[in-house]
Write an enzyme that holds these catalytic residues in place. Structure first.
Site, mmCIF file in Angstrom:
data_model
loop_
_atom_site.group_PDB
_atom_site.id
_atom_site.type_symbol
_atom_site.label_atom_id
_atom_site.label_comp_id
_atom_site.label_asym_id
_atom_site.label_seq_id
_atom_site.Cartn_x
_atom_site.Cartn_y
_atom_site.Cartn_z
ATOM 1 C CD GLU A 233 -6.576 -1.995 -6.128
ATOM 2 O OE1 GLU A 233 -6.510 -0.793 -6.411
ATOM 3 O OE2 GLU A 233 -6.719 -2.416 -4.962
ATOM 4 N NE ARG B 268 -11.023 1.934 -6.001
ATOM 5 C CZ ARG B 268 -9.794 1.904 -5.520
ATOM 6 N NH1 ARG B 268 -9.544 1.349 -4.351
ATOM 7 N NH2 ARG B 268 -8.793 2.411 -6.192
ATOM 8 C CD GLU C 135 -6.454 7.169 -3.176
ATOM 9 O OE1 GLU C 135 -7.043 6.715 -4.165
ATOM 10 O OE2 GLU C 135 -5.224 7.162 -3.060
ATOM 11 C CD GLU D 240 -3.748 3.889 -0.359
ATOM 12 O OE1 GLU D 240 -3.502 3.783 -1.580
ATOM 13 O OE2 GLU D 240 -4.896 3.923 0.087
ATOM 14 C CG HIS E 193 -1.281 -2.362 -6.655
ATOM 15 N ND1 HIS E 193 -0.419 -2.233 -5.595
ATOM 16 C CD2 HIS E 193 -1.602 -1.104 -7.035
ATOM 17 C CE1 HIS E 193 -0.241 -0.950 -5.331
ATOM 18 N NE2 HIS E 193 -0.934 -0.238 -6.191
#
Ligand code: GAL
Length: 667
Positions: free
Chosen positions: A354, A111, A150, A306, A357
């Protein structure tokens, strides 16, 4: 603004419904409502699911999910989806690929694969953002725009030919002429003098150390280049949707971007917090960025955008947030002034990088998990105490933070690579934190006149604005503390004429003759009238020019020489700490300086029990968080009030359970 729409704290998180069959969506809504979720961030990594080629979009799923959120009373922080470029875009636009220092192209497949100066990236994002904003600007669920995600999380710098050309444009604007550039970078050194603009390059991989001026300017240029990506999107949103606030999520301990400059462009400051939950991590390491964000927000609300409900997937070993820790970190954010608590992510992925996660809804998929139950408990608590929302955090002490200084001090060939800006900031922050002395963050151009004490550790680069404001501050009665390797260079990274500490010499009443950094196995000692400490990392030979020696070195050729100095300058006082003492020394030293100047801790508590304070015109709330794995007792020292989480009246001596919070509304 957000506050007018959402009455109270925001609660929710990243929601990625495009990764799930629609059969899950109704259940998501039910479980969100049960957890008091009122805000979800949607579409952050959805570009590839919204657009299949230039000009061809499919918004069916996004239309449906926004409507569903609205029907269920859940507001949406809608992403512009520009954080990750879809694979189809690169074929016709190879300028999108970022290039690393060694000249390697970074491929898609992960990404954030884009060069911030790529014209194609700019054009494609303009088209996408215009289409999204036009479609959803009046949707009743929309309360905030979430630009990108981000920035620089993975690609901190790009060194491609487009960036090289844009760097020259940026330099021409900054310096005007090549002579000025050569002068500023000191290119007479090592035969680097430039005779043609096109010879100027990004600091690509080279033989040994780069020119520090060039590296510093490249960091400034990169921060500005990425900010330009944000501004391109912001401009489109502002024109079409002037009343909906804009955010982009900042990160913990983030060096690549000058957040001070960025913050001026953002309506709602938000950030992502991922402290390592393994036992033993000091909670100050997370608290510091809440306080920094509050400073960046400059009085406006900020949001914890987050955090993970439990473990992450990106450390080598990913321990859970043990029972109670999510609640503590959530309330820590509120205690430091946040107006919302959000998670990454709502439902745990079954596929993709993820999948391990944590998420609010775990792989079991039901509402019986420990993690979901904690998420519900926190949601209910935030809802029950909305009256705290809108109150403020006010402190008498501030720490000064500066990105140019950070960049410059960490690219200095010599005297010591071990000296890190954040470590030094954290030393002083932690000393205040452990003493429950609340800290705000200020910047080199801030008005600091409202503070009693300003601490500016490792102020290697002193800009004219800082030199002036600190001098004014001390002259009119303020107390100032700085550390070794301060007052060394100007904004161009040139060493001040007439030695160190440059423009701070007057107010500090000292000069520094030589530095003697210590290798990791070396140490010295210092002693003062109250305490002694082993010191590491740095020592130096300080000459007194009016200041008094408060502490002296105890070893080696510096034995008996000043280590910590104090100078009464006009109505104020300045301190200089010429070494790195142990945490206990630093805490007691700060407690002494604060005590001498009437600065009180919020409350005295055992180590590991954090206390912060929010106030409005009438009320004061104390947030007491016990991060210890043992019950602790606390003396309220004459204070009393209602403990909101238990509903009990408290006064005098109280006990706080292990890994538990209390919120006391003082009577
Ligand atoms: C953040 C990012 C999220 C997710 C999260 C995992 O840095 O914004 O998209 O990847 O980390 O911890």
């Amino acid at each position: 603004m957000l506050k007018e729409t959402i009455n109270g704290f925001t609660y929710g998180g990243d929601y990625n419904p495009e990764q799930w069959e629609k059969t899950y969506w109704e259940d998501d809504m039910r479980l969100m409502k049960k957890a008091q979720v009122n805000l979800v961030s949607i579409g952050i990594f959805s570009w590839a699911r919204l657009q299949s080629k230039e000009g061809v979009y499919d918004f069916t799923w996004l239309d449906e999910i926004l409507d569903l959120c609205h029907e269920n009373g859940i507001f949406v922080d809608l992403a512009t989806a520009t954080a990750s470029v879809p694979p189809w875009a690169y074929k016709d636009h190879p300028d999108i690929f970022p290039v690393d220092k060694q000249g390697n192209r970074l491929w898609y497949g992960s990404r954030q694969t884009y060069c911030p100066n790529s014209p194609s990236y700019h054009n494609l994002t303009k088209e996408l953002v215009t289409t999204i904003v036009n479609r959803y600007k009046d949707h009743p669920a929309l309360v905030m725009w979430h630009i990108n995600n981000e920035y620089t999380c993975h690609v901190r710098e790009c060194f491609c030919d487009t960036c090289a050309a844009e760097f020259r444009v940026w330099l021409k604007e900054r310096y005007g002429t090549l002579d000025r550039l050569n002068g500023s970078w000191g290119t007479s050194f090592w035969s680097q003098w430039y005779h043609n603009w096109e010879d100027v390059m990004p600091p690509r991989q080279t033989t040994t150390q780069h020119n520090p001026g060039q590296v510093l300017d490249y960091q400034r240029f990169m921060s500005d280049s990425v900010l330009n990506c944000f501004m391109i999107e912001k401009k489109i949103i502002r024109e079409m949707s002037p009343d909906i606030p804009i955010t982009t999520n900042f990160m913990l301990d983030w060096k690549p971007l000058d957040y001070v400059k960025w913050a001026k462009e953002i309506d709602v400051i938000s950030w992502d917090s991922y402290p390592n939950p393994a036992t033993g991590v000091h909670p100050a390491k997370n608290a510091i960025d809440h306080d920094l964000m509050r400073g960046l927000a400059d009085g406006k609300p900020f949001i914890l955008m987050e955090q993970s409900p439990s473990q992450v997937n990106w450390r080598d070993i990913n321990t859970v947030k043990y029972p109670g820790l999510n609640r503590l970190y959530s309330l820590q954010s509120i205690g430091h002034g946040s107006e919302g608590v959000m998670y990454f992510q709502w439902r745990q992925s079954r596929r993709g990088a993820e999948k391990f996660h944590s998420a609010c809804i775990t792989h079991t998929g039901d509402e019986n998990s420990r993690v979901y139950k904690e998420v519900v408990e926190i949601g209910e608590e935030l809802k029950a105490h909305t009256d705290i929302s809108g109150s403020e955090v006010k402190n008498q002490v501030a720490i000064m933070y500066d990105y140019d200084n950070w960049w410059a001090v960490e690219y200095e060939p010599g005297p010591s690579c071990a000296v890190k800006y954040r470590d030094m900031i954290l030393d002083y922050y932690t000393a205040c934190y452990d003493a429950n002395i609340g800290v705000d963050f200020v910047f080199q151009d801030s008005d600091i006149s409202q503070y009693e004490l300003v601490i500016a550790p490792l102020s290697y680069m002193v800009k004219p604005s800082m030199a002036e404001s600190v001098k004014r501050f001390v002259a009119s009665g303020g107390v100032f503390i700085t550390s070794f390797f301060s007052g060394i260079v100007d904004e161009e990274d040139a060493v001040f004429e007439n030695g160190y500490p440059g423009p701070l010499a007057d107010i500090l009443g000292i000069s520094i003759e030589e530095f003697n950094p210590l290798e990791s196995h070396m140490f010295n000692g210092i002693t003062d009238a109250l305490q002694s400490s082993k010191v590491t990392m740095w020592t130096e030979l300080i000459r007194l020019k009016g200041a008094q020696a408060y502490a002296s070195f105890t070893e080696d050729y510096l034995e008996g020489e000043p280590a910590v100095t104090c100078y009464d300058y006009e109505k104020g006082q300045s301190w200089y700490v010429g070494t790195r003492p142990e945490p206990t020394y630093l805490r007691r030293f700060l407690e002494k300086v604060c005590y001498d100047h009437g600065i009180e801790p919020v409350l005295k508590t055992p180590l590991g029990v954090e206390v912060t304070k929010r106030v409005d015109g009438e009320n004061t709330w104390l947030f007491i968080l016990n991060f210890n794995r043992d019950e602790m007792s606390i003396d309220l020292c004459g204070l009393s009030g209602l403990e909101l989480l238990s509903g009990e009246e408290v006064s005098q001596k109280i006990s706080i359970r292990a890994v538990s919070p209390m919120i006391i509304k003082l009577s």
